[in-house]
Design an enzyme around this catalytic site. Structure first.
Site, short mmCIF file in Angstrom:
data_model
loop_
_atom_site.label_atom_id
_atom_site.label_comp_id
_atom_site.label_asym_id
_atom_site.label_seq_id
_atom_site.Cartn_x
_atom_site.Cartn_y
_atom_site.Cartn_z
N CYS A 12 0.92 -1.28 -0.05
CA CYS A 12 -0.09 -0.17 -0.05
C CYS A 12 0.85 1.33 0.07
CB CYS A 12 -0.97 0.08 1.36
SG CYS A 12 -2.00 -1.41 1.48
N GLY A 40 0.25 0.41 -5.36
CA GLY A 40 -0.75 -0.39 -5.17
C GLY A 40 -2.08 0.08 -6.14
N ASN A 118 -0.37 0.84 5.60
CA ASN A 118 0.69 0.29 4.95
C ASN A 118 1.38 -0.56 5.70
OD1 ASN A 118 2.58 -0.75 2.92
ND2 ASN A 118 3.90 1.10 3.52
N GLY A 119 1.21 -1.82 5.44
CA GLY A 119 2.24 -2.86 6.00
C GLY A 119 1.31 -4.20 6.40
N CYS A 254 13.35 -1.77 5.22
CA CYS A 254 13.05 -2.88 4.13
C CYS A 254 13.86 -2.49 2.95
CB CYS A 254 11.60 -2.87 3.73
SG CYS A 254 11.30 -4.00 2.31
N SER A 301 11.69 -1.66 -13.77
CA SER A 301 12.29 -2.19 -12.33
C SER A 301 13.80 -2.45 -12.51
CB SER A 301 11.86 -3.40 -11.72
OG SER A 301 11.90 -4.53 -12.93
N ASP A 363 17.51 -7.26 -13.81
CA ASP A 363 16.22 -7.06 -13.35
C ASP A 363 16.27 -7.02 -11.81
OD1 ASP A 363 13.50 -6.83 -13.02
OD2 ASP A 363 12.93 -8.60 -14.10
N ASP A 364 15.15 -6.76 -11.17
CA ASP A 364 15.36 -6.81 -9.61
C ASP A 364 15.05 -7.96 -8.89
OD1 ASP A 364 12.47 -6.91 -8.53
OD2 ASP A 364 12.32 -6.08 -10.61
N CYS A 400 7.71 -13.14 3.22
CA CYS A 400 7.85 -11.89 4.31
C CYS A 400 6.57 -11.70 4.88
CB CYS A 400 7.95 -10.67 3.17
SG CYS A 400 7.71 -9.06 3.93
N CYS A 449 16.34 -4.78 7.26
CA CYS A 449 15.31 -5.94 7.23
C CYS A 449 15.48 -6.71 5.82
CB CYS A 449 13.86 -5.96 7.37
SG CYS A 449 12.89 -7.34 7.34
N CYS A 452 13.56 -12.08 3.83
CA CYS A 452 13.33 -12.85 2.87
C CYS A 452 14.52 -13.56 2.14
CB CYS A 452 12.38 -12.15 1.69
SG CYS A 452 13.21 -10.48 1.17
#
Length: 470
Positions: A12, A40, A118-119, A254, A301, A363-364, A400, A449, A452
């Site tokens: 979000c 979003g 958001n989260g 993040c 990206s 790419d990401d 995540c 963080c 992942c």
């Protein structure tokens, strides 16, 4: 119907304004949400209130769809008020339906409140069960509604909305940025670990809050600073003040905000997103050099990291894809054939750029491997001699729990295949992933963080024994 993603997605984006009495809050929020649309695309909403009007005159409009599809001049003019909050949503918890669209508006014993979030709240199920036992009746299934009900419950016995928000924030766990609107106040909360971004700015005498600095600048505002991890801010007619500061044992921003989520013109926690991605691309070039003729990126990206790779390697950067910006949202596709077709409809290879060339493709991330494999096939069909793939994140190995849509382990290609096996499966000549130790090249000493990738969760998910709470 299975949700199939081309990339990892953020959940979000939030935007808020406290106007000095003359601002048209709804139009400003609308412009801010347009700048946050990348965070979003499933639903959007705006809630406003006139601080000079009757208590409780909060008005709301929210629908499924893009910001520009939902709002237009006529319905924006019906949203009267000088303070307000807005939201764009991509669902990771709670279904993709209007009942879960935000902001959440709640009428309760002491008045009305609205919330944009958001989260992800990892103990939401436990809190929801407690609230249901007390008689709460929920309209949707989102964490956000649970938090709104919890604030309302606390407000019944607390002396102020600020006190109720603080009490609630001390009970919720996860990564979050919250905007809470009451008829006379705008309150912001950032999780104590700093997992989710939030910043504050000014537009004339008005205060602005947003998930990203680009949204504040897009409405003509000036960014003042990031909201500190754990800060609880209250904005009233007297101005802005810090009313509490929640503590955590560490910070954990993040990393994927810098790799992919955030717009390249944003700054987060003092770091330029564009510069971070350039440095990430440079790190990839140092880590995985290759003899090639051209460097390119997957739009949008991988483009900035590709520029960084090109600068470090000395290999020319070229745009090798044309992106059709007018293709609609195609992330839900029931068949493999339709998924391949949607990739080809969005991206077309510029054959003259790749024909006869050895190409480095940036790419990401690689989630399932479907999209990158399709792109490599398209490049080879257009005459590319070699395709060397470089990824500006490490392999995704773990889910995540904080509001980023990383699938479960079974859907992560790196969870069951080695890098060499992935390289063969996607049809690349070579494959190199960003190393975790190279994150410092991107973000310096910012605490991150990266659960992942390495399974070290700053806030342990209650239903798993994986990870550690550091």
């Amino acid at each position: 119907m299975q949700r199939v993603e081309e990339h990892i997605r953020e959940e979000c984006g939030v935007f808020g304004i406290w106007g000095n009495g003359s601002e048209d809050a709804a139009h400003t929020i609308y412009q801010g949400l347009l700048a946050l649309q990348h965070r979003g695309q499933e639903s959007a909403g705006i809630v406003v209130c006139d601080t000079k009007g009757p208590i409780g005159n909060i008005t709301c409009r929210k629908e499924m769809g893009l910001v520009s599809e939902i709002f237009h001049r006529e319905n924006l003019e019906q949203l009267h008020g000088n303070i307000g909050i807005g939201h764009v949503r991509y669902s990771t918890t709670g279904g993709s339906e209007k009942a879960n669209a935000q902001p959440i508006v709640l009428n309760y014993l002491k008045g009305t409140l609205a919330l944009a979030h958001n989260g992800n709240i990892i103990n939401a199920a436990e809190l929801r069960e407690e609230l249901q036992q007390d008689g709460a009746v929920f309209n949707g299934t989102s964490d956000s509604e649970t938090v709104a009900y919890k604030i309302a419950k606390c407000r019944v016995r607390c002396s102020s909305i600020e006190e109720a928000v603080i009490e609630t924030a001390r009970q919720i766990r996860g990564g979050y940025a919250l905007l809470i609107l009451s008829p006379r106040k705008l309150i912001a909360v950032r999780d104590p670990f700093g997992i989710k971004p939030l910043c504050v700015g000014k537009l004339g005498e008005s205060y602005l809050l947003a998930s990203e600095s680009c949204a504040i600048e897009s409405v003509g505002g000036t960014v003042l600073r990031d909201v500190e991890p754990g800060e609880v801010l209250a904005i009233t007619k007297e101005g802005m003040q810090v009313v509490d500061h929640l503590q955590a044992p560490c910070r954990a921003h993040c990393i994927f905000e810098y790799i992919y989520f955030a717009r390249v013109d944003s700054r987060m926690d003092g770091i330029s997103v564009y510069d971070a991605r350039i440095r990430g691309g440079r790190a990839l070039a140092r880590r995985y050099p290759v003899e090639a003729d051209v460097v390119t990126g997957v739009p949008d990206s991988g483009l900035v990291a590709a520029v960084g790779y090109a600068r470090e390697s000395g290999i020319p950067f070229e745009l090798a894809f044309h992106k059709n910006s007018y293709i609609g949202r195609t992330f839900i596709k029931p068949t493999q054939e339709e998924r391949v077709s949607s990739v080809q409809a969005k991206l077309n290879v510029l054959a003259s750029v790749v024909r006869g060339k050895r190409v480095v493709l940036i790419d990401d991330s690689i989630v399932r491997g479907t999209t990158i494999a399709n792109l490599i096939r398209m490049m080879r069909k257009s005459g590319a001699k070699e395709v060397h793939v470089r990824i500006s994140s490490p392999p995704f190995l773990y889910p995540c729990y904080y509001g980023t849509d990383v699938p479960d382990n079974s859907q992560l290609i790196a969870n069951h295949l080695s890098t060499e096996e992935i390289c063969r499966q996607i049809g690349a000549d070579s494959l190199g992933y960003m190393k975790i130790e190279d994150f410092s090249c991107m973000t310096g000493d910012l605490p991150l963080c990266r659960a992942c990738f390495d399974n070290h969760y700053p806030v342990k998910y209650p239903e798993t024994t994986e990870g550690t709470e550091e």
